[in-house]
Design an enzyme around this catalytic site. Structure first.
Site, PDB file in Angstrom:
ATOM      1  N   LYS A   1      -1.208  46.834  20.808  1.00 12.53           N
ATOM      2  CA  LYS A   1      -1.684  47.365  22.096  1.00 12.53           C
ATOM      3  C   LYS A   1      -2.293  48.755  21.929  1.00 12.53           C
ATOM      4  CE  LYS A   1       0.221  44.266  25.325  1.00 12.53           C
ATOM      5  NZ  LYS A   1       0.960  43.928  26.522  1.00 12.53           N
TER       6      LYS A   1
ATOM      7  N   LYS B   1      -2.743  35.620  19.313  1.00 12.44           N
ATOM      8  CA  LYS B   1      -1.992  34.857  20.320  1.00 12.44           C
ATOM      9  C   LYS B   1      -2.756  34.796  21.649  1.00 12.44           C
ATOM     10  CE  LYS B   1       0.881  38.039  22.854  1.00 12.44           C
ATOM     11  NZ  LYS B   1       1.761  37.917  23.985  1.00 12.44           N
TER      12      LYS B   1
ATOM     13  N   LYS C   1      -2.664  36.818  28.553  1.00 13.16           N
ATOM     14  CA  LYS C   1      -3.219  36.805  29.901  1.00 13.16           C
ATOM     15  C   LYS C   1      -4.194  37.950  30.134  1.00 13.16           C
ATOM     16  CE  LYS C   1       1.264  37.679  31.680  1.00 13.16           C
ATOM     17  NZ  LYS C   1       1.862  38.757  30.889  1.00 13.16           N
TER      18      LYS C   1
END
Ligand code: AQP
Length: 334
Positions: A114, A196, A199
Site C-alpha cells: 500500500k 490479488k 476492491k
C-alpha cells in the site's frame, strides 16, 4: 454447558466487495455461523488508512453491512456492527501500539504494497494497521479469525503481540487462530493474475464486484488473462498458468469440484468453453445475493436497528477487555 467458540472478522468499506473478499472471507463467515458465536464488523476505521470521500464512506459502510446480510449472515444469530461505533477498538489499539515494534510492522507485506500504491499518503495509520487489527480480534477473545491469505501475516503479528503482552501481565488475551477456506483463500486479479483481486483496483476489469450485472461478470471473465497453451490444468507455482489457476480456483470454490475433476470436465475444450462455465457458475452463485441486497436497499430502519443493537452487544464484551487491560498496565480507574 458447552460454550461455543468465538469468531471475529470484518471487511473494509473501501469499495464494493469483490468475489475475492467473498470467497476468501465472507463465505466462510456464513459457513461457520451456526457452529460459533460470531462477531462481524464493518471496518471503517481501517479504511481511512487510505483517503476516503466522507459521503461515500458513510454510504459504503451501510452498503457493506447490507451485503453481509445479503450474503447470508443472519443478524439474529450474529453480532453485526460498525467498528467506529465501539470505542474500545481505538482504546485497545493505542495500548497495543506501545507493545509492538517498528521492526515487526515494517515487515508487513500489506504496508509495503500500500505504500507503493499510495506513495503520496504513507501515513502512520497505514503502518500501525495490523495493531488496530490485533485489537479488533483480541477485544473479543476470538478463537478463530476467518480471513483470506493476504491477512494471515496480520494474524501472525496479532498472535505475537498477544503472546508478548501475556508474557508480561499474565493470561489476558486468548491467542487466536486464522482460518482460510480450502478454495478461494487468494483470488487473483483477472487482468494481472500475479496480483490479488482488490476492491480498490483502479482497473475494474481486474475484479468482479458482488454487484456487477451478469453480462458484466461474463465480459470480465471472458477477457481474463490466460495463456496460449489451451489446457485447463492447475499447476501450482507456474507463473505462466497463473490466469488459468485463478479461474480454476474460482470455479472450484463455486462448484466444489476438485482441480482434477475440472481438468477432466474440460479436457478437449478450449478456454472459451471453460470461461463460459466459470462465468455461469459465478453469475448463478451471486444472483440470489444480489436479489437479497436489492430487497434490503429500501429498508434503512431495519439496518439501523441491526447496527445499533450490534454495537451495544459488541461494546459490552469489548469494554470488559479494555478494563482488564487498563488495570493490568496500571491506569487509575475512574
Ligand atoms: N483477492 C482476495 N482473495 C481472497 N480473499 C481476499 N480478501 C481480500 N482480497 C482477497 C479477504 O477479504 C477480507 C476483507 O478484506 P478487507 O476489506 O479487510 O481488505 P483487503 O484485504 O485489503 O481487501 P481488498 O479487497 O484488497 O481491499 P482494498 O482494495 O481496500 O485494500 C479479508 O479477510 C481479506 O483477507
Amino acid at each position: 454447558m458447552n460454550e461455543k467458540l468465538r469468531i471475529f472478522s470484518g471487511a473494509q468499506p473501501s469499495g464494493t466487495i469483490t468475489l475475492g473478499n467473498y470467497l476468501g472471507a465472507i463465505k466462510s463467515w456464513v459457513d461457520l455461523q451456526n457452529d460459533y458465536e460470531c462477531l462481524y464488523a464493518v471496518m471503517d476505521m481501517h479504511s481511512i488508512t487510505v483517503r476516503q470521500n466522507p459521503a461515500e464512506l458513510r454510504k459504503r459502510t451501510l452498503d457493506l453491512l447490507k451485503m453481509y446480510i445479503a450474503c447470508g449472515i443472519d443478524p439474529e444469530k450474529n453480532i453485526i456492527f460498525v467498528q467506529s461505533h465501539v470505542p474500545s477498538h481505538a482504546q485497545l489499539g493505542w495500548v497495543l501500539d506501545c507493545y509492538t515494534y517498528m521492526g515487526e510492522l515494517s515487515r508487513m507485506t500489506q504496508f509495503k504494497d500500500k505504500s507503493k500504491s499510495h506513495a503520496d499518503n504513507i501515513n502512520a495509520g497505514l503502518f500501525t494497521y495490523p495493531v488496530l487489527m490485533a485489537a479488533d480480534i483480541l477485544l473479543y477473545g476470538a478463537d478463530l479469525v476467518p480471513v483470506g491469505k493476504d491477512q494471515m501475516q496480520h494474524i501472525e503479528i496479532c498472535r505475537d503481540i498477544a503472546t508478548r503482552f501475556n508474557g508480561i501481565y499474565g493470561d489476558v488475551f486468548k491467542i487466536p487462530d486464522g482460518f482460510m477456506p480450502k478454495a478461494g483463500a487468494k483470488v487473483m486479479s483477472l487482468q494481472e493474475p500475479s496480483k490479488k483481486m482488490s476492491k480498490s483496483d483502479p482497473n475494474p476489469k481486474g475484479y468482479i464486484s458482488m454487484l456487477d450485472e451478469p453480462n458484466v461478470i461474463a465480459k470480465k471473465i471472458k477477457s481474463a488473462v490466460t495463456d496460449s497453451e489451451g489446457v485447463v490444468e492447475y499447476r501450482e507455482g507456474d507463473e505462466t498458468k497463473a490466469g488459468i489457476n485463478n479461474l480454476m480456483t474460482i470455479y472450484s470454490a463455486m462448484t466444489g469440484s476438485s482441480m482434477d475433476s475440472i481438468t477432466s470436465e474440460f479436457s478437449g475444450h478450449g478456454y472459451g468453453d471453460f470461461k463460459s462455465a466459470v462465468a455461469e457458475a459465478v453469475v448463478e452463485h451471486i444472483r440470489p445475493i444480489r436479489e437479497e441486497y436489492d430487497r434490503l436497499s429500501s429498508d434503512k430502519a431495519y439496518l439501523e436497528q441491526i447496527y445499533k443493537a450490534g454495537a451495544e452487544k459488541a461494546e459490552a464484551i469489548a469494554w470488559k477487555t479494555v478494563r482488564t487491560v487498563y488495570k493490568k498496565i496500571g491506569f487509575l480507574a475512574r
